[in-house]
Design a protein around this motif. Structure first.
Motif, PDB file in Angstrom:
ATOM      1  N   GLY A 187       0.718  -1.312  -0.006  1.00  0.00           N
ATOM      2  CA  GLY A 187      -0.012   0.059  -0.135  1.00  0.00           C
ATOM      3  C   GLY A 187       0.716   1.364  -0.047  1.00  0.00           C
ATOM      4  O   GLY A 187       0.622   2.349   0.516  1.00  0.00           O
ATOM      5  N   ASP A 189       2.151   4.847  -1.124  1.00  0.00           N
ATOM      6  CA  ASP A 189       1.345   5.869  -1.545  1.00  0.00           C
ATOM      7  C   ASP A 189       1.751   6.456  -2.827  1.00  0.00           C
ATOM      8  O   ASP A 189       1.060   7.209  -3.708  1.00  0.00           O
ATOM      9  CB  ASP A 189       1.440   7.049  -0.617  1.00  0.00           C
ATOM     10  N   PHE A 346      -3.690   4.058  -6.784  1.00  0.00           N
ATOM     11  CA  PHE A 346      -3.813   4.219  -5.219  1.00  0.00           C
ATOM     12  C   PHE A 346      -2.897   5.212  -4.731  1.00  0.00           C
ATOM     13  O   PHE A 346      -2.729   5.614  -3.458  1.00  0.00           O
ATOM     14  CB  PHE A 346      -3.167   2.891  -4.562  1.00  0.00           C
ATOM     15  N   GLY A 349      -3.790   7.664  -2.131  1.00  0.00           N
ATOM     16  CA  GLY A 349      -5.025   7.037  -1.735  1.00  0.00           C
ATOM     17  C   GLY A 349      -5.202   7.170  -0.237  1.00  0.00           C
ATOM     18  O   GLY A 349      -4.300   7.601   0.448  1.00  0.00           O
TER      19      GLY A 349
END
Ligand code: F6P
Length: 349
Positions: A187, A189, A346, A349
């Motif tokens: 995840g 950024d 993403f 995100g």
């Protein structure tokens, strides 16, 4: 008399090398071949540095990282008289076939030796970078992605606690495979890789947008080979020195430090950097890499038995197949647009 088969590991080590050695040695020994391990890649063939390999030597090595044979970045093509010496040594030691486990540099040498001297060469695709063509995946890659992802997870919690931006530098000399996969899985950024451009200002925009939404921390994943684009028309690859190895590779490293400084200067947000480095190459292989490496080793043994030389074991879909070495080392396998588009979804995100 039993035919003698040499096996060597060249270039940077990676998790799963021992699993290949184990599978190939087991199959070929049982089929009546004599196996010999070459120490430190092509160096061992120049120095006549071998170890015998039988079932006792390969016991207990499946889960072990690194390579029991040792490795080096020796390029016999670049040493005075190197190729003739190597060919002589193979003949004098009655080595009938060689299994070379390596990336584009090591397999490039195997391909040239096959082309110039018709030597019996079989290749196995190794590299955490996953940049070899002709195969969907190289072994070692999955482990590196797993390690990088775990580290991104760890950085997340400290970044969040301190309201910091953390830039994490991930290996991958020419391609961003490890970075994009670990970045998506962890995840991140924003993700910077060699294949697609993202400027420092675009990264700063992502960080600012997150702050505007109350997200006071960000994780930026950057590939060691990504260009640092400070403004339009101004970009550079960050190297540790001007030195190159025997294959012409520069020593990368440090882009995260420069990127972090630039982000802090431009946004005013506290920023840190972490370089994962060789942590990504060390230690035990994942189950996925153990199985893939075992399948490659078994395939290499079959190729030797079937006298399918000048080829490399490869994964295509879920099939293990044999592809020409020249295909594998021809064009570098780059991160596809599809993964870049997915990753970008993403950003911020
Ligand atoms: O090719 C594998 C790799 O780990 C690259 O990702 C990295 O740039 C390079 O090797 C590092 O090489 P060395 O181990 O010689 O520092």
């Amino acid at each position: 008399m039993a035919k003698k088969v040499a096996i060597l590991t060249g270039g940077g080590d990676c998790p799963g090398l021992n699993a290949v050695i184990r599978a190939a040695t087991l199959k070929l020994t049982r089929a009546g071949y004599e196996m010999v391990g070459v120490r430190r890649g092509w160096r061992g063939l120049l120095d006549n540095d071998y170890i015998p390999l039988d079932l006792t030597h390969i016991s207990g090595i499946l889960h072990r990282g690194g390579t029991i044979l040792g490795t080096s970045r020796t390029n016999p093509m670049k040493e005075e008289g190197g190729v003739d010496l190597l060919v002589d040594n193979l003949r004098q030691n009655e080595i009938w076939a060689t299994i070379a486990i390596g990336g584009d540099d090591t397999l490039g040498v195997a391909n040239q030796l096959r082309g110039k001297f018709a030597l019996n060469m079989v290749g196995v695709p190794k590299t955490i970078d996953n940049d070899l063509s002709g195969t969907d995946y190289t072994f070692g890659f999955d482990t590196a992605v797993q390690i990088a992802t775990e580290n991104i997870d760890r950085l997340h919690s400290t970044a969040e606690s301190h309201d910091r931006v953390i830039v994490v530098e991930i290996m991958g000399r020419h391609t961003g495979w490890i970075t994009i996969m670990a970045g998506i899985a962890g995840g991140a950024d924003a993700i910077l890789i060699p294949e697609f451009d993202m400027s420092v200002e675009e990264v700063c925009e992502v960080v600012r947008k997150r702050h505007d939404r109350g997200k006071d921390f960000s994780i930026i994943a950057v590939s060691e080979g990504a260009k640092l684009i400070t403004k339009e028309g101004e970009d550079k690859m960050v190297t540790q020195s001007d030195e190159v190895d025997a294959f012409g590779n520069v020593k990368l490293g440090g882009v995260a430090n420069l990127l972090a400084k630039e982000i802090e200067r431009r946004t005013g947000f506290e920023t840190r950097s972490t370089i994962l480095g060789h942590i990504q190459r060390g230690g035990t292989p994942t189950a996925h890499d153990r199985v893939l490496a075992t399948r490659y080793g078994a395939k290499a043994a079959d190729m030797v038995q079937n006298e399918e030389f000048g080829l490399m074991a490869a994964l295509q879909g879920d099939e293990i197949v044999a592809v020409p070495l020249e295909v594998a080392v021809g064009e570098r396998k780059l991160v596809r647009q599809e993964f870049w588009d997915l990753a970008q979804t993403f950003f911020a995100g």
